[in-house]
Write a protein that holds these residues in place. Structure first.
Motif, PDB file in Angstrom:
ATOM      1  N   UNK A 117       0.943  -1.230   0.073  1.00  0.00           N
ATOM      2  CA  UNK A 117       0.255   0.173   0.031  1.00  0.00           C
ATOM      3  C   UNK A 117       1.237   1.362   0.584  1.00  0.00           C
ATOM      4  N   UNK A 118       2.263   1.441   0.904  1.00  0.00           N
ATOM      5  CA  UNK A 118       2.884   2.230   1.311  1.00  0.00           C
ATOM      6  C   UNK A 118       3.230   2.453  -0.502  1.00  0.00           C
ATOM      7  N   UNK A 119       4.108   1.678  -1.294  1.00  0.00           N
ATOM      8  CA  UNK A 119       4.357   1.976  -2.872  1.00  0.00           C
ATOM      9  C   UNK A 119       3.503   2.814  -3.550  1.00  0.00           C
ATOM     10  N   UNK A 120       2.037   1.732  -3.725  1.00  0.00           N
ATOM     11  CA  UNK A 120       0.916   2.723  -4.833  1.00  0.00           C
ATOM     12  C   UNK A 120       0.729   3.339  -4.442  1.00  0.00           C
ATOM     13  N   UNK A 121       0.443   4.237  -2.715  1.00  0.00           N
ATOM     14  CA  UNK A 121       0.251   5.350  -2.669  1.00  0.00           C
ATOM     15  C   UNK A 121       0.928   6.545  -2.384  1.00  0.00           C
ATOM     16  N   UNK A 122       2.489   5.618  -2.774  1.00  0.00           N
ATOM     17  CA  UNK A 122       3.845   7.254  -2.414  1.00  0.00           C
ATOM     18  C   UNK A 122       3.954   7.348  -4.361  1.00  0.00           C
ATOM     19  N   UNK A 123       3.040   6.116  -4.875  1.00  0.00           N
ATOM     20  CA  UNK A 123       3.047   6.747  -6.599  1.00  0.00           C
ATOM     21  C   UNK A 123       1.689   7.052  -6.565  1.00  0.00           C
ATOM     22  N   UNK A 124       1.362   7.892  -6.723  1.00  0.00           N
ATOM     23  CA  UNK A 124      -0.408   8.819  -6.616  1.00  0.00           C
ATOM     24  C   UNK A 124       0.213   9.791  -7.427  1.00  0.00           C
ATOM     25  N   UNK A 125       0.766  10.657  -8.250  1.00  0.00           N
ATOM     26  CA  UNK A 125       1.010  11.990  -8.774  1.00  0.00           C
ATOM     27  C   UNK A 125       0.583  12.586  -7.184  1.00  0.00           C
ATOM     28  N   UNK A 126       1.782  13.338  -6.841  1.00  0.00           N
ATOM     29  CA  UNK A 126       1.474  14.754  -5.819  1.00  0.00           C
ATOM     30  C   UNK A 126       0.031  15.248  -6.284  1.00  0.00           C
ATOM     31  N   UNK A 127      -0.161  15.844  -7.996  1.00  0.00           N
ATOM     32  CA  UNK A 127      -1.002  16.708  -8.167  1.00  0.00           C
ATOM     33  C   UNK A 127      -2.392  16.281  -7.967  1.00  0.00           C
ATOM     34  N   UNK A 128      -2.384  15.482  -7.279  1.00  0.00           N
ATOM     35  CA  UNK A 128      -3.791  14.423  -7.307  1.00  0.00           C
ATOM     36  C   UNK A 128      -4.179  15.011  -6.133  1.00  0.00           C
ATOM     37  N   UNK A 129      -3.407  14.868  -4.793  1.00  0.00           N
ATOM     38  CA  UNK A 129      -3.626  15.276  -3.040  1.00  0.00           C
ATOM     39  C   UNK A 129      -3.787  17.018  -3.487  1.00  0.00           C
ATOM     40  N   UNK A 130      -2.567  17.503  -4.538  1.00  0.00           N
ATOM     41  CA  UNK A 130      -3.241  19.427  -4.361  1.00  0.00           C
ATOM     42  C   UNK A 130      -4.056  19.849  -4.524  1.00  0.00           C
ATOM     43  N   UNK A 131      -5.328  19.231  -6.481  1.00  0.00           N
ATOM     44  CA  UNK A 131      -6.168  19.254  -6.628  1.00  0.00           C
ATOM     45  C   UNK A 131      -7.455  19.276  -5.360  1.00  0.00           C
ATOM     46  N   UNK A 132      -6.844  17.639  -4.598  1.00  0.00           N
ATOM     47  CA  UNK A 132      -7.770  17.805  -3.945  1.00  0.00           C
ATOM     48  C   UNK A 132      -8.096  18.929  -2.307  1.00  0.00           C
ATOM     49  N   UNK A 149      -7.941   5.393  -3.548  1.00  0.00           N
ATOM     50  CA  UNK A 149      -9.155   4.714  -4.144  1.00  0.00           C
ATOM     51  C   UNK A 149      -8.256   4.108  -5.380  1.00  0.00           C
ATOM     52  N   UNK A 150      -6.909   5.305  -5.815  1.00  0.00           N
ATOM     53  CA  UNK A 150      -6.141   4.843  -7.015  1.00  0.00           C
ATOM     54  C   UNK A 150      -5.236   4.567  -6.000  1.00  0.00           C
ATOM     55  N   UNK A 151      -4.554   3.762  -5.061  1.00  0.00           N
ATOM     56  CA  UNK A 151      -3.756   3.305  -4.891  1.00  0.00           C
ATOM     57  C   UNK A 151      -3.738   1.470  -4.538  1.00  0.00           C
ATOM     58  N   UNK A 152      -5.421   2.015  -4.170  1.00  0.00           N
ATOM     59  CA  UNK A 152      -5.700   0.552  -4.158  1.00  0.00           C
ATOM     60  C   UNK A 152      -5.758  -0.253  -5.007  1.00  0.00           C
ATOM     61  N   UNK A 153      -6.612   0.111  -6.589  1.00  0.00           N
ATOM     62  CA  UNK A 153      -6.426  -0.106  -7.733  1.00  0.00           C
ATOM     63  C   UNK A 153      -4.734  -0.351  -8.508  1.00  0.00           C
ATOM     64  N   UNK A 154      -3.834   0.507  -8.072  1.00  0.00           N
ATOM     65  CA  UNK A 154      -2.327   0.462  -8.493  1.00  0.00           C
ATOM     66  C   UNK A 154      -2.186  -1.624  -7.169  1.00  0.00           C
TER      67      UNK A 154
END
Ligand code: ATP
Ligand code: MG
Lengths: 229, 241
Positions: A117-132, A149-154
């Motif tokens: 999970x940590x790996x896939x959370x870190x792989x989510x583009x930082x822009x996603x968090x900024x947009x949110x 949700x995106x990390x889980x899928x990955x």
């Protein structure tokens, strides 16, 4: 000629043993499925909580989680099972064999799953968090609604791998007196002196379980792919 | 009335002082374009305004209220942001993207949020894409969804950071068109852009940032036709040639 007749006889004998013992494995297979199921579900919960806690701003929480992961990954699962079932009673903590096995297996899976999970959370583009965040979401809302949700899928392919390992690792629960598939195989083997067909049968059961799991996971993966080009 | 007031803003990245004392006031309904060369601090200024970067020094007032790091979630609801790379949520459909802010942050009822989102998608001319996922859309369409998403929070100010730089040239027009409509509606906007023609057309005021400071500001005519600052002259020379 003799050799061929011999081989035919042996084969018939082999399959007769397989057919005879296959149904007798059912209680063990059910236990294997239960061990795998609960250790995976609990392992997922532990993994998610640990992964999220590691991302909080509290350094000490992160340290504790790292200690947990280091211990689990750095010692044999066999030893972890012994520790909980045979070790803890000397500290006055007595846990039955089945819950002991679930706890040990879940803690074990949880450590590996948290890293997934940590790996896939870190792989989510930082822009996603900024947009949110720029919509006014709190850190936790951004995590829950956008990142996880995106990390889980990955994570799905790596999780599938871990689930299969969990099924096979559940066989180690036999060392703390749980009569799952492998312990049954050992008992039947000792009683009949006919180990080959018996271990063969156990192997087929494991293959059925892991292949079924692979099938389910690839269906989940396909379903999750809908929003990708 | 001033919608945004920035006083003596300083921002460091480690040793590097990226913003070196910015004073800026933006009035209600004003459209301000920020121009300047790469690395001059334009993005950093925008990001400090809605606290995606934490400032080191200075004060920021939004809608008359001094912003502190405690109430950033409230402030961000008032300040919309549109990014160069759209940053749409890929796991949500277009309409879900637009509904997400109102539902999660404002706790708006689903039905109401849907109606709002439909109206906004109509405004950016994408009603027919409501149930598509972002990956199915062109860059220009994605950016228009991102604009609708930020409008859904009914922000007092919208910040745009090079909203058309990631687009193919033939898609730039449709996004600038939407922004032009917003300007005409009287929205307060701060826009970092390299589209000088667009800046000339929509800006009430153009600000040239150089090396973390406001080097020159004025009406589009002042800036583009009668630039005084030598750096600005050089900058325009490079861009317009
Ligand atoms: N997170 C960061 N950490 C360290 N340095 C940064 C960071 N973000 C920006 N910088 C530096 O700050 C300076 C200003 O960057 P900024 O992105 O604000 O420039 P800009 O004017 O938006 O440029 P561009 O036109 O290329 O987008 C640059 O030197 C950049 O390298
Ligand atoms: Mg920039």
């Amino acid at each position: 000629m003799d050799a061929i007749i011999n081989l035919a006889n042996n084969s018939i004998e082999f399959f007769k043993t397989v057919v005879e013992f296959a149904p007798k494995f059912i209680p063990g297979v059910i236990l294997t499925l239960q061990l795998a199921f609960f250790s995976i579900i609990l392992g997922m919960i532990i993994g998610l909580v640990v992964a999220v806690l590691k991302l909080t701003k509290y350094k000490w929480l992160k340290k504790i989680m790292n200690v947990y992961i280091t211990i689990v990954r750095g010692t044999p699962l066999l030893l972890q099972l012994y520790f909980i079932f045979y070790g803890l009673p000397s500290l006055g903590i007595m846990i039955d064999s089945f819950p002991s096995a679930i706890i040990a297996l879940a803690l074990h899976n949880g450590a590996y799953i948290s890293e997934i999970f940590r790996g896939s959370i870190e792989s989510i583009d930082y822009g996603q968090r900024e947009a949110a965040r720029s919509l006014g979401m709190t850190k936790w809302q951004a995590m829950k609604r956008v990142v996880l949700p995106q990390a889980f899928k990955r994570s799905v392919p790596a999780l599938g791998n871990q689930f299969i390992i969990a099924v096979k690792d559940s066989s180690l629960a036999s060392v703390i007196t749980i009569t799952e598939t492998m312990l049954l195989a050992r008992q039947f083997g000792a009683a009949t002196f006919n180990v080959f067909p018996i271990y063969f049968t156990a192997g087929v059961y494991y293959l059925i379980i892991t292949m079924g799991l692979t099938k389910i996971l690839s269906m989940v993966e396909q379903k999750l792919k809908v929003n990708e080009r | 009335m001033s919608m945004i007031e920035i006083k003596n803003l300083h921002k460091y990245f480690g040793e590097l002082e990226v913003l070196r004392g910015i004073d800026l006031t933006v009035d209600e309904s004003e459209v301000v374009c920020l121009i300047g060369s790469s690395g001059s601090g334009k993005s950093t200024l925008l990001r400090c305004i809605n606290f995606l970067e934490e400032k080191n020094e200075g004060e920021i007032y939004i809608d008359g209220q001094l912003v502190t790091s405690k109430d950033i979630n409230n402030i961000r609801q008032k300040v919309g942001m549109v990014f160069q790379r759209f940053n749409l949520f890929p796991h949500m459909t277009v309409i879900q993207n637009v509904m997400e802010g109102p539902i999660t942050v404002k706790k708006m009822a689903k039905k109401e949020a849907r109606d709002l989102a439909m109206a906004l998608l109509e405004k950016v001319n994408l009603l027919d894409k409501a149930d598509e996922y972002p990956a199915m859309l062109s860059g220009g369409q994605q950016q228009r969804v991102a604009i609708a998403r930020s409008l859904a929070m009914e922000p007092k100010v919208i910040l745009f950071d090079e909203p058309t730089s990631a687009l193919d040239p033939e898609l730039v027009g449709e996004v600038l068109g939407v922004m032009n409509d917003l300007a005409k509606e009287g929205r307060t906007m701060i826009i970092v852009t390299h589209e000088m023609g667009f800046a000339k057309e929509v800006a009430d005021r153009v600000i040239f940032i150089h090396d973390g400071q406001i080097a020159e500001e004025g009406t589009p005519e002042d800036i583009f036709d009668r630039p005084e600052n030598e750096r600005l002259q050089n900058f325009l020379g490079q861009i317009l040639v």
